[in-house]
Design an enzyme around this catalytic site. Structure first.
Site, short mmCIF file in Angstrom:
data_model
loop_
_atom_site.label_atom_id
_atom_site.label_comp_id
_atom_site.label_asym_id
_atom_site.label_seq_id
_atom_site.Cartn_x
_atom_site.Cartn_y
_atom_site.Cartn_z
N HIS A 1 1.74 2.42 3.84
CA HIS A 1 0.83 3.58 3.94
C HIS A 1 0.97 4.24 5.32
O HIS A 1 1.19 3.58 6.31
CB HIS A 1 -0.60 3.07 3.74
CG HIS A 1 -1.65 4.12 3.57
ND1 HIS A 1 -2.00 5.01 4.55
CD2 HIS A 1 -2.45 4.42 2.51
CE1 HIS A 1 -2.98 5.80 4.11
NE2 HIS A 1 -3.26 5.46 2.87
N ASP B 1 0.84 -1.20 0.00
CA ASP B 1 0.00 0.00 0.00
C ASP B 1 0.88 1.26 0.00
O ASP B 1 1.67 1.46 0.93
CB ASP B 1 -0.89 -0.03 1.25
CG ASP B 1 -2.04 0.94 1.19
OD1 ASP B 1 -2.11 1.76 0.25
OD2 ASP B 1 -2.89 0.88 2.10
N ASP B 2 0.76 2.08 -1.04
CA ASP B 2 1.53 3.34 -1.13
C ASP B 2 3.03 3.12 -1.22
O ASP B 2 3.81 3.95 -0.76
CB ASP B 2 1.23 4.26 0.06
CG ASP B 2 -0.10 4.99 -0.07
OD1 ASP B 2 -0.90 4.61 -0.94
OD2 ASP B 2 -0.35 5.93 0.69
N CYS C 1 -5.55 4.14 -3.91
CA CYS C 1 -5.97 2.93 -3.19
C CYS C 1 -7.25 2.30 -3.74
O CYS C 1 -7.24 1.16 -4.21
CB CYS C 1 -6.19 3.25 -1.72
SG CYS C 1 -4.79 4.02 -0.89
N HIS D 1 -11.39 -1.67 1.61
CA HIS D 1 -11.49 -0.33 1.01
C HIS D 1 -12.33 -0.30 -0.26
O HIS D 1 -12.06 0.49 -1.17
CB HIS D 1 -10.09 0.22 0.75
CG HIS D 1 -10.02 1.72 0.91
ND1 HIS D 1 -8.93 2.46 0.46
CD2 HIS D 1 -10.89 2.62 1.44
CE1 HIS D 1 -9.12 3.74 0.72
NE2 HIS D 1 -10.31 3.86 1.32
N ARG E 1 -7.85 -1.12 -6.17
CA ARG E 1 -8.46 -2.32 -5.62
C ARG E 1 -9.71 -2.73 -6.39
O ARG E 1 -9.97 -3.91 -6.60
CB ARG E 1 -8.77 -2.11 -4.13
CG ARG E 1 -7.52 -2.20 -3.28
CD ARG E 1 -7.72 -1.67 -1.87
NE ARG E 1 -6.57 -2.01 -1.05
CZ ARG E 1 -5.37 -1.41 -1.16
NH1 ARG E 1 -5.19 -0.45 -2.04
NH2 ARG E 1 -4.35 -1.78 -0.41
N ASP F 1 -0.30 -0.80 -4.77
CA ASP F 1 -1.56 -0.22 -5.26
C ASP F 1 -1.41 1.13 -5.96
O ASP F 1 -2.29 1.56 -6.69
CB ASP F 1 -2.58 -0.12 -4.13
CG ASP F 1 -2.20 0.88 -3.04
OD1 ASP F 1 -1.02 1.28 -2.98
OD2 ASP F 1 -3.08 1.25 -2.25
N ASN F 2 -0.31 1.82 -5.72
CA ASN F 2 -0.04 3.09 -6.41
C ASN F 2 1.41 3.47 -6.15
O ASN F 2 2.12 2.79 -5.40
CB ASN F 2 -0.98 4.22 -5.98
CG ASN F 2 -1.20 4.33 -4.49
OD1 ASN F 2 -2.29 4.05 -3.98
ND2 ASN F 2 -0.18 4.73 -3.76
N LYS G 1 -6.54 -5.12 4.05
CA LYS G 1 -7.32 -3.92 3.71
C LYS G 1 -8.32 -4.19 2.60
O LYS G 1 -7.95 -4.65 1.52
CB LYS G 1 -6.34 -2.81 3.31
CG LYS G 1 -6.96 -1.53 2.78
CD LYS G 1 -5.87 -0.50 2.52
CE LYS G 1 -6.39 0.72 1.78
NZ LYS G 1 -5.35 1.76 1.63
#
Length: 554
Positions: free
Chosen positions: A238, A47-48, A85, A152, A89, A342-343, A150
């Site tokens: 993240h 994540d991030d 995010c 989301h 997803r 995710d990014n 996660k």
């Protein structure tokens, strides 16, 4: 032969035939328990995390378990996520563009059920019923579907939660982020469909997500004969910056050289490893001037980056725990493992990050970040960050390991094709022998947008995408076809300008070719316009007006 001998001979023959029949029956009965031809699937998402933040993509951060997967599998140099995010997803888990799923911007906040709902199907803020999840598809093909981490993708109403979207078991957070040591309240924990509480004095989400992933995998092996699909969705790295001191201490003081030097060192390592081509240039530095910081500021920024590195280190340690479980149980060879982010790295919090420095290294804090200057280094050598659709916002590592099927001669090699998130669904359908439905639970389902990556994973040179692929997030837009990428940053509707790059020669988007090749700009911009209309993209100035009017009413 007399009658007594015939009777005895017949009895012997009957005994052997009966015994052989019993053996056959037992073999037939035991076969499903021991001969499972379909692969298990482990899909891991960070994540991030920036493109250059793990060892096998050029980082100094210690990630031996991911490095091991890369050395015994294959890596993609050019794979794309969705810049943020929720859109990522949504696209990952459905094989569609995020707007098609109902998450054209973000999913609803725990605090506001109407957040990011702009009154159109593409912007309702949770997964619609015109899409199916990987879990729903693989479940229909005989898989047990498991998730830890996660979600989301929808919060308000259990019908939006993992168990109602195809997962058999779930543990994690439904929201987008939480304190790693003390997840609580609306951003707390869920086990199956019920509220859960953190347990133990040393509770840490990354560890707990792994604990449940391993537990679910063990239960799968012990309780049934189905192959498993495990979606392990970490929140690391993240924000908030939360890590154990033992992990932080590995990196404390190592970042006092500053972000400029870190970018230069990673850039050289990436070229040496072959992650980026020799013709790639380092994009312009996009952060504060390290040399102008005070000694106190430098110490604080070193601390922030050390914690960030510790979070990635801890995630890798936990991935190692999962690999050990699979290896110990004899399942590793026939498990397809995919790892991605995710990014791009997150620049939220300004050049020097956000949150009180007094909370660094403690279990306190929620909005603690490392800032744009370090994010620029995490995304080496690319431009921009999370939110944007330049290469720094949408480029992710993709590691694929599948010992049973990937030839040893390919171990440690790179795939030469590019792909994007919807390809994951297509790939998993392919390897599982599943069927993507046209209808599901009485709803018509949109056609799959992705293409299987299996040819690339197995070392074939065939092109995956001969059609354009697209991005849009917060007005930031892009389209890629072959080596050409058209991209623009939203500033306001009157100043947006398309930029054109030849990624075969200029992956870091330094040399804008828009004025030199106007025909290509026209071709790709027209393709983008048709796509945007098809999936329901709202002009971002309209989104901003909608939000402004909503705030006035509140």
């Amino acid at each position: 032969m007399n009658s007594k001998k015939l009777t005895a001979f017949a009895a012997i023959i009957f005994f052997f035939l009966s015994s052989f029949s019993i053996i056959l029956i037992n073999v037939k009965r035991d076969k499903p328990k021991t001969a499972n031809k379909k692969p298990n699937i482990l899909l891991i998402m960070a994540d991030d995390m920036g493109y250059s933040d793990i060892g096998c993509y050029g980082s100094e951060i210690k990630t031996p378990n991911l490095d091991r997967l890369a050395q015994k599998g294959i890596r993609f140099k050019e794979f794309y996520n969705g810049a943020r995010c929720c859109p990522t997803r949504a696209s990952l888990i459905t094989g569609l563009y995020p707007h098609q799923t109902g998450i054209g911007h973000m999913s609803n906040d725990p605090e506001d059920s109407t957040a990011f709902n702009y009154g159109t199907p593409a912007y309702q803020g949770y997964l619609n019923k015109k899409c199916v999840t990987i879990a729903e598809v693989l479940k229909s093909s005989g898989y047990e579907t498991l998730m830890s981490g996660k979600w989301h993708l929808g919060y308000h109403g259990k019908e939006k939660w993992p168990l109602q979207r195809g997962f058999d078991k779930y543990y994690g957070i439904l929201a987008g982020a939480t304190n790693y040591f003390n997840p609580s309240g609306a951003r707390g924990l869920t086990l199956m469909d019920e509220v859960a509480e953190p347990t133990g004095q040393n509770y840490y989400t990354t560890d707990a997500f792994t604990d449940y992933a391993i537990q679910f995998i063990k239960e799968n092996r012990q309780q049934n004969t189905k192959p498993f699909f495990m979606y392990l969705s970490y929140t690391s790295p993240h924000w908030p910056l939360n890590a154990f001191k033992t992990d932080i201490d590995k990196y404390r003081g190592k970042y006092k050289m500053g972000w400029n030097k870190l970018r230069t060192e990673r850039f050289a390592q990436m070229k040496k490893m072959g992650i980026i081509d020799q013709n790639v240039k380092l994009s312009l530095q996009d952060g504060a001037d390290w040399d102008k910081l005070s000694d106190e500021q430098k110490d604080e920024m070193d601390y922030r980056m050390a914690i960030y590195a510790a979070q990635i280190d801890r995630m890798d340690q936990n991935i190692g725990r999962v690999l050990s479980e699979l290896e110990k149980s004899g399942q590793l060879d026939n498990t397809l493992i995919m790892f991605l982010s995710d990014n791009g790295a997150c620049a939220e919090g300004g050049n020097l990050g956000m949150g009180l420095k007094e909370n660094l290294g403690t279990k306190k804090g929620y909005a603690l970040s490392y800032g744009q200057s370090w994010a620029n280094a995490s995304n080496t050598p690319f431009r921009k960050f999370k939110h944007w659709v330049n290469e720094g916002g949408i480029s992710t590592p993709l590691i694929v390991s599948w010992p049973k099927s990937i030839a040893k001669s390919l171990n440690g090699k790179f795939a030469n094709q590019y792909g994007f998130l919807p390809d994951i669904m297509a790939t998993l359908i392919d390897v599982a022998g599943a069927k993507y439905p046209t209808t599901y639970q009485g709803n018509n389902i949109m056609a799959l947008e992705g293409k299987s990556l299996v040819p690339a994973i197995l070392g074939k040179e065939q092109t995956i995408h001969q059609e354009p692929i697209f991005w849009e997030h917060e007005g930031n837009s892009a389209v890629r076809l072959g080596n050409f990428k058209l991209v623009k940053e939203f500033k306001n509707v009157n100043t947006d300008r398309w930029e054109l790059y030849d990624l075969a020669k200029d992956r870091s988007e330094v040399n804008n070719l828009a004025t030199l090749i106007p025909k290509k700009v026209k071709e790709l911009s027209q393709a983008y316009g048709k796509w945007a209309k098809m999936v329901g993209v709202l002009p971002y100035d309209e989104v901003l007006k909608f939000r402004k009017n909503k705030q006035k009413k509140e």
